[in-house]
Design a protein around this motif. Structure first.
Motif, PDB file in Angstrom:
ATOM      1  N   PHE A 209       5.871  -0.559 -59.935  1.00 33.75           N
ATOM      2  CA  PHE A 209       6.068  -1.399 -58.605  1.00 33.75           C
ATOM      3  C   PHE A 209       6.386  -2.719 -59.062  1.00 33.75           C
ATOM      4  O   PHE A 209       5.950  -3.396 -59.884  1.00 33.75           O
ATOM      5  CB  PHE A 209       4.762  -1.334 -57.707  1.00 33.75           C
ATOM      6  CG  PHE A 209       4.407  -0.186 -56.828  1.00 33.75           C
ATOM      7  CD1 PHE A 209       5.462   1.064 -57.108  1.00 33.75           C
ATOM      8  CD2 PHE A 209       3.588  -0.195 -56.064  1.00 33.75           C
ATOM      9  CE1 PHE A 209       5.214   2.051 -56.012  1.00 33.75           C
ATOM     10  CE2 PHE A 209       3.191   0.735 -55.020  1.00 33.75           C
ATOM     11  CZ  PHE A 209       4.139   1.944 -55.060  1.00 33.75           C
ATOM     12  N   GLU A 210       7.406  -3.092 -58.519  1.00 34.78           N
ATOM     13  CA  GLU A 210       7.953  -4.405 -58.631  1.00 34.78           C
ATOM     14  C   GLU A 210       7.015  -5.515 -57.574  1.00 34.78           C
ATOM     15  O   GLU A 210       7.933  -6.047 -56.876  1.00 34.78           O
ATOM     16  CB  GLU A 210       9.496  -4.490 -58.382  1.00 34.78           C
ATOM     17  CG  GLU A 210      10.288  -3.525 -59.454  1.00 34.78           C
ATOM     18  CD  GLU A 210      11.710  -3.543 -59.112  1.00 34.78           C
ATOM     19  OE1 GLU A 210      12.471  -4.361 -58.945  1.00 34.78           O
ATOM     20  OE2 GLU A 210      12.121  -2.259 -58.669  1.00 34.78           O
ATOM     21  N   ILE A 211       6.106  -5.876 -57.747  1.00 32.92           N
ATOM     22  CA  ILE A 211       5.346  -6.437 -56.707  1.00 32.92           C
ATOM     23  C   ILE A 211       4.366  -7.293 -57.422  1.00 32.92           C
ATOM     24  O   ILE A 211       3.782  -6.950 -58.267  1.00 32.92           O
ATOM     25  CB  ILE A 211       4.756  -5.780 -55.434  1.00 32.92           C
ATOM     26  CG1 ILE A 211       3.587  -4.636 -56.126  1.00 32.92           C
ATOM     27  CG2 ILE A 211       5.848  -4.892 -54.788  1.00 32.92           C
ATOM     28  CD1 ILE A 211       2.823  -3.997 -55.010  1.00 32.92           C
ATOM     29  N   GLU A 212       3.957  -8.290 -56.799  1.00 38.51           N
ATOM     30  CA  GLU A 212       2.716  -9.056 -56.852  1.00 38.51           C
ATOM     31  C   GLU A 212       1.989  -9.250 -55.601  1.00 38.51           C
ATOM     32  O   GLU A 212       2.714  -9.539 -54.573  1.00 38.51           O
ATOM     33  CB  GLU A 212       2.813 -10.548 -57.455  1.00 38.51           C
ATOM     34  CG  GLU A 212       3.208 -10.190 -59.228  1.00 38.51           C
ATOM     35  CD  GLU A 212       3.268 -11.690 -59.794  1.00 38.51           C
ATOM     36  OE1 GLU A 212       2.395 -12.211 -60.472  1.00 38.51           O
ATOM     37  OE2 GLU A 212       4.050 -12.646 -59.610  1.00 38.51           O
ATOM     38  N   ILE A 213       0.750  -9.192 -55.604  1.00 29.61           N
ATOM     39  CA  ILE A 213       0.020  -9.364 -54.345  1.00 29.61           C
ATOM     40  C   ILE A 213      -1.297 -10.291 -54.438  1.00 29.61           C
ATOM     41  O   ILE A 213      -1.785 -10.546 -55.583  1.00 29.61           O
ATOM     42  CB  ILE A 213      -0.393  -7.968 -53.703  1.00 29.61           C
ATOM     43  CG1 ILE A 213      -1.818  -7.343 -54.545  1.00 29.61           C
ATOM     44  CG2 ILE A 213       0.632  -7.074 -53.585  1.00 29.61           C
ATOM     45  CD1 ILE A 213      -2.116  -5.935 -54.110  1.00 29.61           C
ATOM     46  N   VAL A 214      -1.858 -10.750 -53.397  1.00 31.33           N
ATOM     47  CA  VAL A 214      -3.094 -11.693 -53.334  1.00 31.33           C
ATOM     48  C   VAL A 214      -3.687 -11.075 -52.097  1.00 31.33           C
ATOM     49  O   VAL A 214      -3.254 -10.848 -51.043  1.00 31.33           O
ATOM     50  CB  VAL A 214      -2.491 -12.952 -52.923  1.00 31.33           C
ATOM     51  CG1 VAL A 214      -3.680 -13.809 -52.328  1.00 31.33           C
ATOM     52  CG2 VAL A 214      -1.971 -13.828 -54.105  1.00 31.33           C
ATOM     53  N   VAL A 215      -4.989 -10.892 -52.586  1.00 34.76           N
ATOM     54  CA  VAL A 215      -5.947 -10.514 -51.696  1.00 34.76           C
ATOM     55  C   VAL A 215      -7.047 -11.672 -51.386  1.00 34.76           C
ATOM     56  O   VAL A 215      -7.606 -11.920 -52.591  1.00 34.76           O
ATOM     57  CB  VAL A 215      -6.760  -9.121 -51.807  1.00 34.76           C
ATOM     58  CG1 VAL A 215      -7.689  -8.906 -50.903  1.00 34.76           C
ATOM     59  CG2 VAL A 215      -5.763  -7.932 -52.078  1.00 34.76           C
ATOM     60  N   ALA A 216      -7.105 -12.202 -50.228  1.00 30.40           N
ATOM     61  CA  ALA A 216      -8.291 -13.412 -50.047  1.00 30.40           C
ATOM     62  C   ALA A 216      -9.263 -13.086 -48.900  1.00 30.40           C
ATOM     63  O   ALA A 216      -8.816 -12.200 -47.983  1.00 30.40           O
ATOM     64  CB  ALA A 216      -7.214 -14.660 -49.767  1.00 30.40           C
ATOM     65  N   GLU A 217     -10.083 -13.594 -49.079  1.00 32.97           N
ATOM     66  CA  GLU A 217     -11.307 -13.670 -48.049  1.00 32.97           C
ATOM     67  C   GLU A 217     -11.860 -15.026 -47.879  1.00 32.97           C
ATOM     68  O   GLU A 217     -12.258 -15.722 -48.882  1.00 32.97           O
ATOM     69  CB  GLU A 217     -12.591 -12.676 -48.562  1.00 32.97           C
ATOM     70  CG  GLU A 217     -13.727 -12.581 -47.671  1.00 32.97           C
ATOM     71  CD  GLU A 217     -14.604 -11.417 -48.253  1.00 32.97           C
ATOM     72  OE1 GLU A 217     -15.428 -11.531 -47.732  1.00 32.97           O
ATOM     73  OE2 GLU A 217     -14.448 -10.813 -49.169  1.00 32.97           O
TER      74      GLU A 217
END
Length: 264
Positions: A118-126
Motif C-alpha cells: 500500500f502506498e499510504i501513511e495514516i494517523v489514528v488519533a484519540e
C-alpha cells in the motif's frame, strides 16, 4: 535446465519500501497537531467529496496520505472494527491503540505477502479527557507504528514539515494559532529556491477532535468559521481573531458552520 531467477529477500523488501515511499511523496501533505482543547487535522485537499480526514468512532479520528482507494478501504475496515467491538463489549473498549495495532497487522501482512505494498501513511488519533491523555499514532506502509507526541506531518516533504513544526508548535496553543501554524507549514517551500504557496480556506480540509464536545468529539471546520480562524491577528487591537470561539462554542455552530447531520 535453466536455473530459477533469484532475488535476495532483503532486496525485495528494499524495492517495495522504495516503491511505497515514492508513491507517498507524490501526495499532498497532512498535518496533525494538538491544541489546548483537542487535536486538529489540516490537509491540503481541494476536493469537497474525497476526504483525507474522517471520524472513526466517538473520540477517534483517521487521517491519511497516498492512494485514496487504499486508505479508504482501511478507513471503512476501521469503522466496522470499532462498531463491532463497541457493540460486543463497551464503547470505552474502542481505543486508538487497539485500532492502530489492527491497522499495523494489516499493513504488515500486505507489505510482505502481496505483490504491491500500500502506498499510504495514516494517523489514528484519540482525544483524551486531558491534554496529556491525547494519543496520536502514525503508521507507515510496512506496518510500523510510532506513538508521537504533539504533532506529526505526512506526505510529500514531511521531513521538512516536521522540522518546521518542531520549531513553531507549542503545547497549549489555541485552535486559531494551531491552524495558522499548520497552514504555514503546508505552504512552506519544499526545497531551497522553491516558491512559498499561500493556501486559501477552500484548498484545505480541516477537522478537530474537541474534548469539550462530549462523546462525539469529531467536527469538521469549513466556510466562514475556517476563514475567521485563519485570519491573522488584528494589528490595531493586538488581539487574535476569533481565538476563543472554538468548534464547541455555542455561538459558533450556526448557519454554514454547522455540518449536515451524519457528516463524517
Amino acid at each position: 535446465m535453466s536455473m530459477p531467477f533469484y532475488v535476495p529477500p532483503e532486496q525485495i523488501m528494499k524495492d517495495r519500501a522504495d516503491f511505497a515511499r515514492k508513491g507517498i511523496a507524490r501526495g499532498r501533505s497532512v498535518v496533525v497537531l494538538g491544541y489546548d482543547k483537542g487535536i486538529a487535522f489540516v490537509a491540503e485537499n481541494p476536493s469537497s467529496a474525497l476526504h483525507k480526514v474522517s471520524e472513526i468512532y466517538d473520540r477517534i479520528a483517521f487521517a491519511a496520505v497516498g492512494r485514496y482507494n487504499e486508505f479508504e478501504s482501511l478507513r471503512v475496515a476501521g469503522i466496522r472494527y470499532a462498531d463491532v467491538r463497541g457493540y460486543s463489549y463497551d464503547r470505552t473498549d474502542v481505543t486508538a491503540r487497539a485500532l492502530a495495532n489492527t491497522y499495523a497487522q494489516t499493513l504488515g501482512a500486505i507489505f510482505v505477502q502481496e505483490s504491491k505494498p500500500f502506498e499510504i501513511e495514516i494517523v489514528v488519533a484519540e482525544v483524551g479527557r486531558r491534554p496529556e491523555d491525547d494519543q496520536i499514532f502514525r503508521l507507515t506502509y510496512d506496518g510500523s507504528v510510532a506513538d508521537v507526541h504533539g504533532y506529526v506531518a505526512m506526505g510529500g516533504a514531511s521531513e521538512q514539515a516536521e522540522r518546521r513544526l518542531a520549531a513553531d508548535w507549542q503545547s497549549g496553543m489555541s485552535l486559531a494559532e494551531a491552524l495558522r501554524t499548520a497552514v504555514d507549514v503546508l505552504g512552506a517551500p519544499p526545497s531551497e529556491g522553491a516558491e512559498r504557496r499561500d493556501l486559501a480556506a477552500d484548498q484545505l480540509e480541516v477537522a478537530v477532535l474537541d474534548r469539550e464536545r462530549g462523546r462525539r468529539s469529531f467536527r469538521r471546520i469549513q466556510g466562514s468559521l475556517l476563514e475567521r480562524l485563519l485570519s491573522p491577528a488584528d494589528p490595531t487591537s493586538g488581539t487574535p481573531a476569533s481565538d476563543e470561539r472554538h468548534p464547541g462554542h455555542p455561538d459558533v455552530l450556526t448557519g454554514e458552520d454547522e455540518p449536515p447531520a451524519g457528516s463524517a
